[in-house]
Design a protein around this motif. Structure first.
Motif, short mmCIF file in Angstrom:
data_model
loop_
_atom_site.label_atom_id
_atom_site.label_comp_id
_atom_site.label_asym_id
_atom_site.label_seq_id
_atom_site.Cartn_x
_atom_site.Cartn_y
_atom_site.Cartn_z
N LEU A 258 -3.92 -9.33 -11.35
CA LEU A 258 -4.31 -8.05 -10.74
C LEU A 258 -5.46 -7.41 -11.50
O LEU A 258 -6.41 -6.91 -10.90
CB LEU A 258 -3.12 -7.10 -10.67
N THR A 259 -5.39 -7.44 -12.82
CA THR A 259 -6.48 -6.87 -13.62
C THR A 259 -7.77 -7.64 -13.39
O THR A 259 -8.84 -7.05 -13.24
CB THR A 259 -6.10 -6.88 -15.12
N HIS A 260 -7.68 -8.95 -13.32
CA HIS A 260 -8.86 -9.78 -13.04
C HIS A 260 -9.44 -9.45 -11.66
O HIS A 260 -10.66 -9.37 -11.50
CB HIS A 260 -8.50 -11.27 -13.11
N MET A 261 -8.59 -9.24 -10.67
CA MET A 261 -9.08 -8.92 -9.33
C MET A 261 -9.78 -7.57 -9.30
O MET A 261 -10.78 -7.41 -8.59
CB MET A 261 -7.94 -8.98 -8.32
N VAL A 262 -9.27 -6.59 -10.04
CA VAL A 262 -9.96 -5.30 -10.14
C VAL A 262 -11.35 -5.53 -10.74
O VAL A 262 -12.36 -5.02 -10.24
CB VAL A 262 -9.15 -4.28 -10.96
N GLU A 263 -11.42 -6.33 -11.80
CA GLU A 263 -12.71 -6.64 -12.44
C GLU A 263 -13.63 -7.38 -11.48
O GLU A 263 -14.82 -7.09 -11.40
CB GLU A 263 -12.44 -7.47 -13.70
N GLU A 264 -13.10 -8.34 -10.75
CA GLU A 264 -13.90 -9.14 -9.81
C GLU A 264 -14.53 -8.24 -8.74
O GLU A 264 -15.73 -8.32 -8.46
CB GLU A 264 -13.00 -10.19 -9.14
N PRO B 269 -4.02 6.46 -7.74
CA PRO B 269 -3.18 7.57 -8.22
C PRO B 269 -3.59 7.98 -9.63
O PRO B 269 -3.78 7.13 -10.49
CB PRO B 269 -1.77 6.99 -8.19
N PRO B 270 -3.72 9.29 -9.88
CA PRO B 270 -4.15 9.74 -11.21
C PRO B 270 -3.06 9.67 -12.27
O PRO B 270 -3.37 9.63 -13.46
CB PRO B 270 -4.60 11.18 -10.97
N ALA B 271 -1.81 9.65 -11.86
CA ALA B 271 -0.71 9.60 -12.83
C ALA B 271 0.43 8.81 -12.19
O ALA B 271 1.24 9.37 -11.45
CB ALA B 271 -0.26 11.00 -13.20
N ALA B 272 0.46 7.52 -12.44
CA ALA B 272 1.48 6.66 -11.84
C ALA B 272 1.81 5.55 -12.83
O ALA B 272 1.17 5.40 -13.87
CB ALA B 272 0.97 6.07 -10.53
N GLY B 273 2.79 4.75 -12.48
CA GLY B 273 3.16 3.61 -13.30
C GLY B 273 2.11 2.51 -13.24
O GLY B 273 1.12 2.58 -12.50
N GLU B 274 2.37 1.47 -14.01
CA GLU B 274 1.41 0.37 -14.15
C GLU B 274 1.14 -0.33 -12.81
O GLU B 274 -0.01 -0.59 -12.46
CB GLU B 274 1.94 -0.62 -15.18
N VAL B 275 2.17 -0.64 -12.05
CA VAL B 275 2.00 -1.35 -10.79
C VAL B 275 1.17 -0.50 -9.82
O VAL B 275 0.19 -0.97 -9.24
CB VAL B 275 3.36 -1.72 -10.16
N ALA B 276 1.56 0.77 -9.64
CA ALA B 276 0.85 1.64 -8.70
C ALA B 276 -0.60 1.84 -9.13
O ALA B 276 -1.50 1.92 -8.29
CB ALA B 276 1.57 2.97 -8.57
N THR B 277 -0.85 1.93 -10.43
CA THR B 277 -2.21 2.12 -10.92
C THR B 277 -3.06 0.87 -10.65
O THR B 277 -4.18 0.97 -10.13
CB THR B 277 -2.21 2.47 -12.42
N LEU B 278 -2.54 -0.31 -10.99
CA LEU B 278 -3.28 -1.55 -10.74
C LEU B 278 -3.55 -1.74 -9.25
O LEU B 278 -4.68 -2.03 -8.86
CB LEU B 278 -2.50 -2.76 -11.27
N LEU B 279 -2.52 -1.56 -8.43
CA LEU B 279 -2.72 -1.73 -6.99
C LEU B 279 -3.63 -0.65 -6.43
O LEU B 279 -4.43 -0.92 -5.52
CB LEU B 279 -1.37 -1.73 -6.27
N GLY B 280 -3.55 0.55 -6.97
CA GLY B 280 -4.41 1.64 -6.50
C GLY B 280 -5.88 1.34 -6.75
O GLY B 280 -6.72 1.56 -5.87
N PHE B 281 -6.20 0.82 -7.92
CA PHE B 281 -7.59 0.49 -8.21
C PHE B 281 -8.06 -0.72 -7.42
O PHE B 281 -9.21 -0.78 -6.97
CB PHE B 281 -7.83 0.32 -9.71
N LEU B 282 -7.17 -1.70 -7.21
CA LEU B 282 -7.55 -2.85 -6.39
C LEU B 282 -7.84 -2.41 -4.96
O LEU B 282 -8.86 -2.81 -4.37
CB LEU B 282 -6.47 -3.92 -6.43
N THR C 261 0.84 -1.18 0.00
CA THR C 261 0.00 0.00 0.00
C THR C 261 0.88 1.23 0.00
O THR C 261 2.00 1.21 0.48
CB THR C 261 -0.94 0.02 1.23
N HIS C 262 0.37 2.28 -0.56
CA HIS C 262 1.08 3.54 -0.60
C HIS C 262 0.25 4.56 0.16
O HIS C 262 -0.96 4.44 0.26
CB HIS C 262 1.24 4.00 -2.06
N GLU C 263 0.92 5.58 0.71
CA GLU C 263 0.20 6.65 1.39
C GLU C 263 -0.59 7.41 0.34
O GLU C 263 -0.02 8.01 -0.57
CB GLU C 263 1.19 7.58 2.10
N ARG C 264 -1.89 7.36 0.43
CA ARG C 264 -2.75 8.06 -0.52
C ARG C 264 -3.84 8.75 0.26
O ARG C 264 -4.18 8.37 1.37
CB ARG C 264 -3.37 7.07 -1.51
#
Length: 182
Positions: A155-161, A16-29, A2-5
């Motif tokens: 990770l993408t599947h988990m966001v969808e789930e 995060p509105p502008a981050a790399g792929e990992v941070a974006t996927l984990l952020g949405f999850l 987790t990141h401080e958000r």
């Protein structure tokens, strides 16, 4: 991982509105995990077992199902571990939807604890996988056809789930006490 958000008014971490792929996927999850927690927050057994219309789906069932999904994808599939003890001894052949059906027998605290523990284990397992192979790391346990999904796919599947089931959670929570929100 987790990141401080910043948290929104429901206590969910904003992706995060502008981050790399990992941070974006984990952020949405994490946002979707927070949405489920918000939809189940403060409900008693009656609230967690309420249904809508002809569906037998409940918020308690969602908590237990998503605990199982977390364990299945991040522990069993990705790392090749044995299922958590919560799932051992279940006769899945006799009841493929056991986690949905059996949730009515669990207390609200037990359901929340089960889900929170699964999420915590998943965070650690994802962090470990990212450290040892990144998003391209393939699952240790392949599908029956021999293909193995990557951590990126999982990770993408988990966001969808979570996104799909959070739609269900919206309807269920509104039926319980009128609470509405995205």
């Amino acid at each position: 991982m987790t990141h401080e958000r910043e948290l929104d008014e429901q206590g969910r971490p904003d992706p995060p509105p502008a981050a790399g792929e990992v941070a974006t996927l984990l952020g949405f999850l994490e946002f979707h995990r927070g949405t489920l927690a918000w939809k189940c927050e403060g409900l008693d057994a009656a609230g967690l077992t309420a249904t809508v219309g002809a569906s037998t789906m409940t918020l308690g069932g969602l908590l237990k199902h998503l605990a199982w999904v977390e364990d299945h994808w991040f522990s069993v599939r990705l790392h090749g571990n044995r299922p958590d003890e919560a799932w051992q001894g279940v006769d899945w052949a006799a009841d493929p939807d056991w986690e949905w059906h059996s949730a009515a027998d669990d207390s609200p605290d037990a359901l929340r604890d089960l889900w929170e523990a699964a999420v915590s284990r998943s965070r650690n397992l994802v962090s470990r996988a990212l450290d040892h192979g990144g998003l391209d790391q393939l699952a240790a346990r392949p599908w029956p056809d021999g293909r193995s999904p990557s951590l990126r796919w999982i990770l993408t599947h988990m966001v969808e789930e979570y996104a799909r089931h959070n739609g269900h959670a919206d309807l269920l929570r509104e039926a319980v006490d009128g609470q509405r929100g995205e």
